[in-house]
Enzyme design. Structure first.
Site, mmCIF file in Angstrom:
data_model
loop_
_atom_site.group_PDB
_atom_site.id
_atom_site.type_symbol
_atom_site.label_atom_id
_atom_site.label_comp_id
_atom_site.label_asym_id
_atom_site.label_seq_id
_atom_site.Cartn_x
_atom_site.Cartn_y
_atom_site.Cartn_z
ATOM 1 N N ASP A 158 0.889 -1.152 0.000
ATOM 2 C CA ASP A 158 0.000 0.000 0.000
ATOM 3 C C ASP A 158 0.935 1.212 0.000
ATOM 4 O O ASP A 158 2.108 1.091 0.355
ATOM 5 C CB ASP A 158 -0.864 -0.039 1.271
ATOM 6 C CG ASP A 158 -1.647 1.242 1.474
ATOM 7 O OD1 ASP A 158 -2.378 1.655 0.557
ATOM 8 O OD2 ASP A 158 -1.519 1.837 2.560
ATOM 9 N N LEU A 159 0.459 2.386 -0.367
ATOM 10 C CA LEU A 159 1.327 3.565 -0.414
ATOM 11 C C LEU A 159 1.172 4.462 0.816
ATOM 12 O O LEU A 159 2.111 4.641 1.580
ATOM 13 C CB LEU A 159 1.068 4.360 -1.705
ATOM 14 C CG LEU A 159 1.389 3.616 -3.002
ATOM 15 C CD1 LEU A 159 1.013 4.456 -4.216
ATOM 16 C CD2 LEU A 159 2.859 3.213 -3.055
ATOM 17 N N ASP A 160 -0.027 5.025 1.019
ATOM 18 C CA ASP A 160 -0.243 5.985 2.102
ATOM 19 C C ASP A 160 -0.071 5.335 3.473
ATOM 20 O O ASP A 160 -0.701 4.326 3.778
ATOM 21 C CB ASP A 160 -1.640 6.594 2.006
ATOM 22 C CG ASP A 160 -1.866 7.380 0.717
ATOM 23 O OD1 ASP A 160 -0.872 7.799 0.090
ATOM 24 O OD2 ASP A 160 -3.036 7.575 0.355
ATOM 25 N N TRP B 22 -1.244 10.927 3.406
ATOM 26 C CA TRP B 22 -2.204 10.541 2.376
ATOM 27 C C TRP B 22 -1.928 11.399 1.150
ATOM 28 O O TRP B 22 -1.949 12.642 1.227
ATOM 29 C CB TRP B 22 -3.648 10.758 2.832
ATOM 30 C CG TRP B 22 -4.152 9.713 3.762
ATOM 31 C CD1 TRP B 22 -4.253 8.375 3.533
ATOM 32 C CD2 TRP B 22 -4.645 9.927 5.096
ATOM 33 N NE1 TRP B 22 -4.771 7.731 4.634
ATOM 34 C CE2 TRP B 22 -5.021 8.675 5.610
ATOM 35 C CE3 TRP B 22 -4.796 11.042 5.895
ATOM 36 C CZ2 TRP B 22 -5.540 8.513 6.874
ATOM 37 C CZ3 TRP B 22 -5.317 10.884 7.161
ATOM 38 C CH2 TRP B 22 -5.683 9.630 7.644
ATOM 39 N N SER C 278 -2.980 1.047 -4.184
ATOM 40 C CA SER C 278 -3.468 2.183 -3.403
ATOM 41 C C SER C 278 -4.893 2.510 -3.813
ATOM 42 O O SER C 278 -5.205 2.550 -5.003
ATOM 43 C CB SER C 278 -2.570 3.402 -3.636
ATOM 44 O OG SER C 278 -3.041 4.511 -2.915
ATOM 45 N N ARG C 279 -5.736 2.760 -2.810
ATOM 46 C CA ARG C 279 -7.120 3.117 -3.104
ATOM 47 C C ARG C 279 -7.319 4.631 -2.991
ATOM 48 O O ARG C 279 -8.351 5.115 -2.561
ATOM 49 C CB ARG C 279 -8.090 2.338 -2.225
ATOM 50 C CG ARG C 279 -7.991 2.637 -0.761
ATOM 51 C CD ARG C 279 -9.177 2.138 0.047
ATOM 52 N NE ARG C 279 -9.180 0.720 0.230
ATOM 53 C CZ ARG C 279 -10.294 -0.014 0.276
ATOM 54 N NH1 ARG C 279 -11.461 0.544 0.184
ATOM 55 N NH2 ARG C 279 -10.216 -1.306 0.448
ATOM 56 N N LYS D 184 -9.428 -3.249 -2.495
ATOM 57 C CA LYS D 184 -8.126 -3.857 -2.777
ATOM 58 C C LYS D 184 -8.302 -5.221 -3.454
ATOM 59 O O LYS D 184 -7.393 -5.718 -4.093
ATOM 60 C CB LYS D 184 -7.308 -4.020 -1.481
ATOM 61 C CG LYS D 184 -6.853 -2.695 -0.873
ATOM 62 C CD LYS D 184 -5.578 -2.177 -1.495
ATOM 63 C CE LYS D 184 -5.249 -0.780 -1.081
ATOM 64 N NZ LYS D 184 -4.251 -0.591 -0.092
ATOM 65 N N ASP E 160 -1.464 -0.469 5.975
ATOM 66 C CA ASP E 160 -1.703 0.106 7.301
ATOM 67 C C ASP E 160 -3.167 0.038 7.727
ATOM 68 O O ASP E 160 -3.495 0.427 8.848
ATOM 69 C CB ASP E 160 -1.243 1.577 7.336
ATOM 70 C CG ASP E 160 -2.105 2.466 6.471
ATOM 71 O OD1 ASP E 160 -2.596 3.492 6.972
ATOM 72 O OD2 ASP E 160 -2.290 2.147 5.285
#
Length: 169
Positions: free
Chosen positions: A18-20, A27, A76-77, A107, A130
């Site tokens: 995931d990114l954030d 974010w 990433s959403r 996801k 996360d």
């Protein structure tokens, strides 16, 4: 395809991040504002002058996994995919990700596309995120999932690799 072996340890074929708040401490769609500027000292700022950076261990983690031949993906959403894509580029990590699914939504859709694009089975994937809802949702697919509480670190990576290896003994 099956998970690869490295020094007696099983490695996943695909590691998904995931990114954030997993790769970087914000974010992308609410905490930073493009355009981004790379300063002469290498630091990066958003349009408001806020520093933009990865979690401290992240670049080394990407280099390490890549050196072992592990394929990497970003999921990433975010509500602002162009900003997330630009961050991958300006933070100079875009080249590490063979697959990128960056858009709003479940996801589960991201992982379905990873399977379609890579041919890698869910059971040969390791996922770091996360958000507990994503961990619960994706783990039902058979993916080894690790909840990241304070950003990616070498310790979190090693814990995830150990969980993955234990499932493949």
């Amino acid at each position: 395809m099956t998970a690869s072996k490295d020094g007696g340890k099983f490695l996943p074929e695909l590691v998904v991040f995931d990114l954030d708040f997993t790769v970087w401490p914000f974010w992308a769609d609410t905490h930073v504002s493009p355009p981004f500027t790379k300063k002469s000292n290498g630091s990066i700022q958003d349009s408001g002058g806020n520093k933009v950076k990865l979690y401290n261990d992240m670049l080394e983690i990407l280099k390490h996994l890549s050196s072992k031949g592990v394929c990497l993906a970003a999921a990433s959403r975010t509500e602002d995919p162009p900003t997330a894509q630009e961050l991958l580029r300006i933070l100079d990590i875009d080249q590490y990700f063979s697959y990128k699914e960056i858009y709003p939504g479940s996801k589960l859709a991201h992982f379905k596309r990873f399977v379609e694009a890579s041919g890698i089975a869910y059971s040969n994937m390791l996922f770091f995120d996360d958000e507990e809802r994503n961990i619960h949702e994706v783990s039902r697919l058979g993916v080894t999932c690790v909840l990241v509480k304070r950003g990616m670190t070498h310790t979190v990576l090693q814990s995830g690799l150990a969980q993955f290896a234990a499932k493949h003994k």
